[in-house]
Design an enzyme around this catalytic site. Structure first.
Site, PDB file in Angstrom:
ATOM      1  N   ASP A   1      -7.900 -14.237 -18.698  1.00 47.42           N
ATOM      2  CA  ASP A   1      -8.640 -14.715 -17.628  1.00 47.42           C
ATOM      3  C   ASP A   1      -9.563 -15.720 -18.130  1.00 47.42           C
ATOM      4  OD1 ASP A   1      -9.739 -14.819 -14.771  1.00 47.42           O
ATOM      5  OD2 ASP A   1     -11.397 -14.084 -15.645  1.00 47.42           O
TER       6      ASP A   1
ATOM      7  N   ASP B   1       0.957  -0.973  -0.013  1.00 48.74           N
ATOM      8  CA  ASP B   1       0.116  -0.144   0.092  1.00 48.74           C
ATOM      9  C   ASP B   1       1.019   1.204  -0.025  1.00 48.74           C
ATOM     10  OD1 ASP B   1      -1.838   1.869   0.283  1.00 48.74           O
ATOM     11  OD2 ASP B   1      -2.255   1.382   2.666  1.00 48.74           O
TER      12      ASP B   1
ATOM     13  N   ASP C   1      -1.625  -0.943  -4.145  1.00 49.77           N
ATOM     14  CA  ASP C   1      -1.853  -0.020  -5.115  1.00 49.77           C
ATOM     15  C   ASP C   1      -0.595  -0.053  -6.155  1.00 49.77           C
ATOM     16  OD1 ASP C   1      -0.101   1.602  -3.797  1.00 49.77           O
ATOM     17  OD2 ASP C   1      -1.627   2.966  -2.807  1.00 49.77           O
TER      18      ASP C   1
ATOM     19  N   ASN D   1      -0.304   4.374  -0.137  1.00 50.52           N
ATOM     20  CA  ASN D   1      -0.730   5.557   0.057  1.00 50.52           C
ATOM     21  C   ASN D   1      -1.356   5.631   1.637  1.00 50.52           C
ATOM     22  OD1 ASN D   1      -3.127   4.463  -0.339  1.00 50.52           O
ATOM     23  ND2 ASN D   1      -3.928   5.694  -1.836  1.00 50.52           N
TER      24      ASN D   1
ATOM     25  N   ASP E   1      -4.047   4.002   2.425  1.00 48.03           N
ATOM     26  CA  ASP E   1      -5.299   3.648   2.739  1.00 48.03           C
ATOM     27  C   ASP E   1      -6.096   2.385   3.029  1.00 48.03           C
ATOM     28  OD1 ASP E   1      -5.002   2.415   0.358  1.00 48.03           O
ATOM     29  OD2 ASP E   1      -6.554   3.657  -0.916  1.00 48.03           O
TER      30      ASP E   1
ATOM     31  N   GLU F   1      -5.243 -18.885 -18.744  1.00 50.60           N
ATOM     32  CA  GLU F   1      -5.782 -19.325 -17.690  1.00 50.60           C
ATOM     33  C   GLU F   1      -7.158 -20.223 -18.197  1.00 50.60           C
ATOM     34  OE1 GLU F   1      -8.409 -18.637 -13.657  1.00 50.60           O
ATOM     35  OE2 GLU F   1      -8.931 -17.815 -15.387  1.00 50.60           O
TER      36      GLU F   1
END
Length: 593
Positions: A222, A36, A44, A38, A40, A303
Site C-alpha cells: 500500500d 460473510d 470475513d 458468521n 454478522d 501500489e
C-alpha cells in the site's frame, strides 16, 4: 499490418521465465464485502474460504486480500494496530491458516496487503510514542515535529492530507498542555512511520517474514511510493490526491496542445516532497532479499500512483519488486486512442526492465469501471458518485466494461480483477450520506463522495436477505453497507450457467486466455487496413494465434471479407457483438483465431 511488437526475450526477464506472477490473473478480495461466514453482516475469512471453489472455477490464479489485520477500522483496515494478528471481525489466525491451506490445495496463490507507510494510532508503538517525551526513541518511530509560531501553535509545514484537511495533528500532553505535532498523510488516526529509523525497517522486514513463514505467496504494498519524505520536510504548494496521474492529466488538459508538450514529467507539479522519493528503492531492494530467503517464487506488487511510466518501472527493476499496478491503463477510460497509448507506453516501459506489465480497471479505491464507462464522459475519474451527481447509463456501461475486459484479458502480462467485475457489478451511486464510512467523505465534509460505492457487499443469491451475502446463516444481520435493489439482477446464482451472462463471459475469457497462453504472449498492433476504412474508434492487435478487435464507437463497423476469411470467432464480449452481416457492434469486442 503494423510491425510494432512488444515482448521480452527470456534472457532479459526479471525472475525466471516460468515465474507464476508474470502472467497470473489475480482476483482482489475486499474481505469485509466479499462473503460473510458468521452472519454478522461483515465479510470475513471463513467467508473467503467458502468461495475458493467459485474463484477456482472462475479461472483465476491468485487471490489478493485487502487488510484483515487487527484494526480500529478508521480506514477500513488500512489503519493497522497489529500486523501479526487477524481482526476479530474477520476471524482468527487459525481461520487464515485454514483459508491458505485450502487455497493452496486448489492451486490458488494468496497475496496479502501490507500497509507500511503508516500504522493505526492504536498501534502499540504509537501508544508508547504518545506517552513518551519529545526526542525519545519511541517518538522517533514516527514523524513528530515542533510547531511553528510563538507557541508552536502552527503546523510544522503546509502539507495537506490525502483525505482532506491538514496533514498534521497536535498532541495534548499528559499534563494537558499542547505538545508536538505528528504527520499523517491520510487520516488523523493513521500516523506516518519514520522510515529513516532503522528500527522501523527491521520491524517491517520481521512482519514480512511472519507472513512468509505462514506460507503467503506475496504482498501488495500500500502507498508503495510514500514512505520516504524529502529532507527537511519542506513546504509544498501542490495538492496531493490518491490518483496523482489524474491530477497531472487534468493539468495537461487545461493547457493548449503546444504547452502540454512542455508539461513537466513526474506525478505532480511541482514534485511532491512525500511521494516517489529516491529513498524508497533502497527499502524494496532489502525486501527483495527477504523474499529470496524463501522457496516458492514469492512476489511484491506496488501500489504506486507514479507517472510517467518510466518512473513507475523503477519500482520493478530486477532487484526490487516484481510488479507494479498499471494505473495509466485504469485511467485511460473508454477511449480507443487513450487505451492504445496506455498499452503501448506500458509495454515499452516494462520491457526496459524485463518485468511484466499489469492490467487493472477497478479496485477498492476507484469508482467501478462499469459505472465510469456509462457516464457522459467515459474517460472521467470521479471521486465517488452520489444521488445528486450524473447517474450512469448502466446498460451502456456494462457493454463497454465487457468489451474492455476482452481487451485487457488478451494482453501479455498479469491481469487484476476486482471482486464483482466478473458479475458486471456497478457502483452504488445513491448511497445515503449518513451511511457513508469513508474518512475522505467526513474529512472533506462531503465535498469528496469517497469510495463506499465500490465497496458494497457482493450479491450471491438473488432471493436471499442481503442477496446471500451471509449465505447459510440462520438469522443474518444486514450487510454493513446496504446494497441497491438493482444488485439482484447481478447476483452470481442468477448468472451461473446462463449463456451470455457476464459471469459466463469471464469464465470463457479466462479459459481461453489460459489455453492460448496470452499472458506470456507478444502484442502486435494491427492497422485498420483490414477493415472497410480506418477508424479512430477501433482498437486491434494480435497476440499469438488470436486477433482482438474492439469497436469503441456508437456505430456498427463493417468488417471486410478478407479480414474475416479463415478466422473463427472464439470470444464475443456480448452475444450480438458480431452480426450475420459481418458487422462489429458498437461498444463490443471479439477474439478471432
Amino acid at each position: 499490418m503494423s510491425q510494432t511488437t512488444f515482448g521480452t526475450d527470456a534472457g532479459e526477464l526479471q525472475g525466471p521465465e516460468q515465474s507464476w506472477w508474470r502472467d497470473a490473473v489475480i482476483y482482489q478480495v475486499y474481505p469485509r464485502s466479499f462473503a460473510d461466514g458468521n452472519g454478522d453482516g461483515m465479510g470475513d475469512l471463513p467467508g473467503v474460504t467458502s468461495k475458493l471453489e467459485y474463484l477456482k472455477e472462475l479461472g483465476v490464479d491468485a487471490v489478493w486480500l485487502s487488510p484483515f489485520y487487527a484494526s480500529p477500522q478508521a480506514d477500513a483496515g488500512y489503519d493497522v494496530s497489529d500486523y501479526r494478528d487477524v481482526d476479530p471481525r474477520f476471524g482468527s489466525l487459525a481461520d487464515f491458516d485454514e483459508m491458505l491451506t485450502q487455497a493452496h490445495a486448489l492451486k490458488l496463490r494468496i497475496i496479502v496487503d501490507l500497509v507500511p507507510n503508516h500504522t493505526s494510532d492504536e498501534h502499540e508503538w504509537f501508544v508508547q510514542a504518545r506517552a513518551a517525551k519529545p526526542g525519545s526513541e519511541t517518538r522517533n518511530r514516527y514523524i513528530f515535529r515542533e510547531g511553528k509560531g510563538e507557541q508552536g501553535e502552527l503546523p510544522p509545514n503546509n502539507w495537506q492530507s490525502i483525505f482532506g484537511g491538514n496533514a498534521w495533528t497536535r498532541l495534548v500532553e499528559a499534563d494537558g498542555t499542547p505538545g508536538q505535532w505528528y504527520l499523517h498523510l491520510f487520516d488523523t488516526k493513521q500516523p506516518d512511520l519514520n522510515w529513516e529509523n532503522p528500527e522501523v525497517r527491521s520491524e517491517m522486514e520481521a512482519v514480512l517474514r511472519f507472513w512468509l513463514d505462514r506460507g503467503v505467496d506475496g504482498f501488495r504494498v500500500d502507498v508503495a511510493h510514500g514512505m520516504i519524505k524529502a529532507e527537511g520536510l519542506p513546504d509544498w504548494d501542490g495538492a496531493a490526491a490518491m490518483v496523482e496521474g489524474q491530477q497531472a492529466e487534468d493539468s495537461a488538459d487545461s493547457a493548449d496542445s503546444a504547452d502540454s508538450e512542455k508539461a513537466p514529467e513526474g506525478n505532480m507539479n511541482p514534485p511532491s516532497p512525500f511521494f516517489d522519493q529516491e529513498g524508497v528503492h533502497e527499502i524494496y531492494r532489502a525486501w527483495n532479499q527477504v523474499l529470496k530467503e524463501y522457496d516458492g517464487d514469492r512476489m511484491l506488487v506496488a501500489e504506486a500512483w507514479v507517472e510517467p511510466a518510466e518512473r513507475l518501472v523503477r519500482y520493478i527493476r530486477p532487484d526490487e519488486m516484481q510488479q507494479a499496478f498499471n494505473f495509466e491503463f485504469l485511467l485511460a477510460g473508454w477511449d480507443a486512442e487513450r487505451m492504445t497509448a496506455a498499452i503501448t507506453n506500458s509495454l515499452a516501459a516494462v520491457e526496459s526492465v524485463g518485468a511484466p506489465s499489469t492490467w487493472v480497471m477497478s479496485n477498492h479505491d476507484t469508482v467501478r469501471h462499469t459505472t465510469r464507462y456509462g457516464l457522459s464522459t467515459p474517460t472521467g475519474f470521479p471521486k465517488g458518485i452520489s444521488a445528486a451527481d450524473e447517474q450512469p447509463d448502466e446498460a451502456l456501461g456494462l457493454l463497454r466494461a465487457r468489451a474492455a475486459a476482452a481487451i485487457m484479458l488478451a494482453l501479455p502480462g498479469s491481469a487484476y480483477l476486482y471482486q464483482g467485475d466478473e458479475l458486471g457489478l456497478p457502483e452504488h451511486t445513491t448511497l445515503a450520506a449518513e451511511l457513508r464510512q469513508d474518512p475522505a467523505f467526513a474529512r472533506t465534509k462531503g465535498e469528496e463522495i469517497g469510495r463506499d460505492g465500490c465497496r458494497v457487499p457482493l450479491p450471491w443469491y438473488d432471493q436471499e436477505p442481503g442477496y446471500g451475502f451471509s449465505h447459510g446463516s440462520v438469522e443474518p444481520s444486514q450487510p454493513w453497507l446496504p446494497q441497491p435493489e438493482s444488485f439482484a439482477s447481478y447476483a452470481a446464482d442468477r448468472q451461473d450457467g446462463v449463456p451470455g451472462s457476464t459471469l459466463e463471459f469471464y469464465r470463457e475469457a479466462l479459459a481461453l486466455r489460459s489455453e492460448y497462453e496470452l499472458g506470456q504472449g507478444v502484442l502486435e498492433w494491427l492497422e485498420a487496413s483490414g477493415l472497410h476504412q480506418p477508424d479512430k474508434d477501433i482498437l486491434s492487435f494480435r497476440n499469438g494465434e488470436l486477433t482482438v478487435l474492439a469497436n469503441f464507437g456508437d456505430q456498427p463497423l463493417a468488417l471486410s471479407t478478407e479480414f474475416l476469411e479463415d478466422r473463427g470467432v472464439r470470444l464475443r464480449s456480448q452475444p450480438k457483438a458480431l452480426t450475420e452481416n459481418g458487422e462489429l457492434a458498437p461498444n463490443s469486442a471479439i477474439w478471432l483465431s
